[in-house]
Write an enzyme that holds these catalytic residues in place. Sequence first.
Site, PDB file in Angstrom:
ATOM      1  N   ASP A 182      -2.357   4.890   7.654  1.00 14.41           N
ATOM      2  CA  ASP A 182      -2.712   6.076   8.419  1.00 14.41           C
ATOM      3  C   ASP A 182      -3.137   5.657   9.824  1.00 14.41           C
ATOM      4  O   ASP A 182      -2.348   5.665  10.756  1.00 14.41           O
ATOM      5  CB  ASP A 182      -3.815   6.837   7.686  1.00 14.41           C
ATOM      6  CG  ASP A 182      -4.120   8.190   8.282  1.00 14.41           C
ATOM      7  OD1 ASP A 182      -4.040   8.344   9.525  1.00 14.41           O
ATOM      8  OD2 ASP A 182      -4.460   9.112   7.533  1.00 14.41           O
TER       9      ASP A 182
ATOM     10  N   ASP B  64       0.863  -1.180   0.000  1.00  8.43           N
ATOM     11  CA  ASP B  64       0.000   0.000   0.000  1.00  8.43           C
ATOM     12  C   ASP B  64       0.900   1.230   0.000  1.00  8.43           C
ATOM     13  O   ASP B  64       2.099   1.131   0.283  1.00  8.43           O
ATOM     14  CB  ASP B  64      -0.920  -0.002   1.218  1.00  8.43           C
ATOM     15  CG  ASP B  64      -2.198   0.806   1.000  1.00  8.43           C
ATOM     16  OD1 ASP B  64      -2.326   1.487  -0.038  1.00  8.43           O
ATOM     17  OD2 ASP B  64      -3.079   0.762   1.881  1.00  8.43           O
ATOM     18  N   ASP B  65       0.331   2.372  -0.326  1.00 10.15           N
ATOM     19  CA  ASP B  65       1.118   3.595  -0.327  1.00 10.15           C
ATOM     20  C   ASP B  65       1.314   4.122   1.083  1.00 10.15           C
ATOM     21  O   ASP B  65       2.376   4.629   1.424  1.00 10.15           O
ATOM     22  CB  ASP B  65       0.483   4.672  -1.224  1.00 10.15           C
ATOM     23  CG  ASP B  65      -0.946   5.033  -0.844  1.00 10.15           C
ATOM     24  OD1 ASP B  65      -1.561   4.342   0.003  1.00 10.15           O
ATOM     25  OD2 ASP B  65      -1.479   6.011  -1.415  1.00 10.15           O
TER      26      ASP B  65
END
Length: 166
Positions: A102, A98-99
Site C-alpha cells: 500500500d 505479501d498480498d
Amino acid sequence: MSLPEKAFPVSWDQFHRDARALAWRLAGLEQTFTAIVCVTRGGLVPSAIISRELEIRLIETVCIASYHDYTDQGETLLLKGISEELKKNGGEGVVIIDDLTDTGNTAREVREMLPKAHFACLYAKPQGVPMVDTFVTEVSQDTWIYFPWDMGFTYQAPIKKAPSDK
C-alpha cells in the site's frame, strides 16, 4: 481515516488466479529461490500457492502489523522477526511474498531485514510500487481491496470482534 470510496473486491477464484500469475512471473526470472518469507497475515495464502507452484518447501514468516481495526494503516509493529539463517547473505535466494503493498512501509521494513531478497506481491498501490520487484495488478492509492477472507455476501467482521451469542 474512513474507508476509500473505490472498492476492489477479490474473490477466492480471482485471488488464486492472481497468485498463480505471480508464480509464473517469478518462475520466469533468472533466479532460483530456495525459501519464501511470508509477510503475515496477508501473505499466507499466496505463499502457500506460490510454494506449491515453485516447489519451495522452506517457508518462514515475518509478522508485521500495519493495519489496525481493518480501516486505518498506522505505524508498523514487528511482532515476529526472520530467522538468522535466512538473513545470511542479506536474504539472497529468498522471495518475500505479501498480498499487497500500500504505502510501502511494511515492504521497506522487511527489505531492511533482507536487502538482497526479491519482494513480490499480488496487488500494488502507487506509493508502494517502488518497494517491490514483482507484482500482478496495480490499483489506485484510494482503492480499498476487499480480500476473500474479509467477505461473505457482505463484509464479515472477524469472529473475535463479532457479537457473541452467549
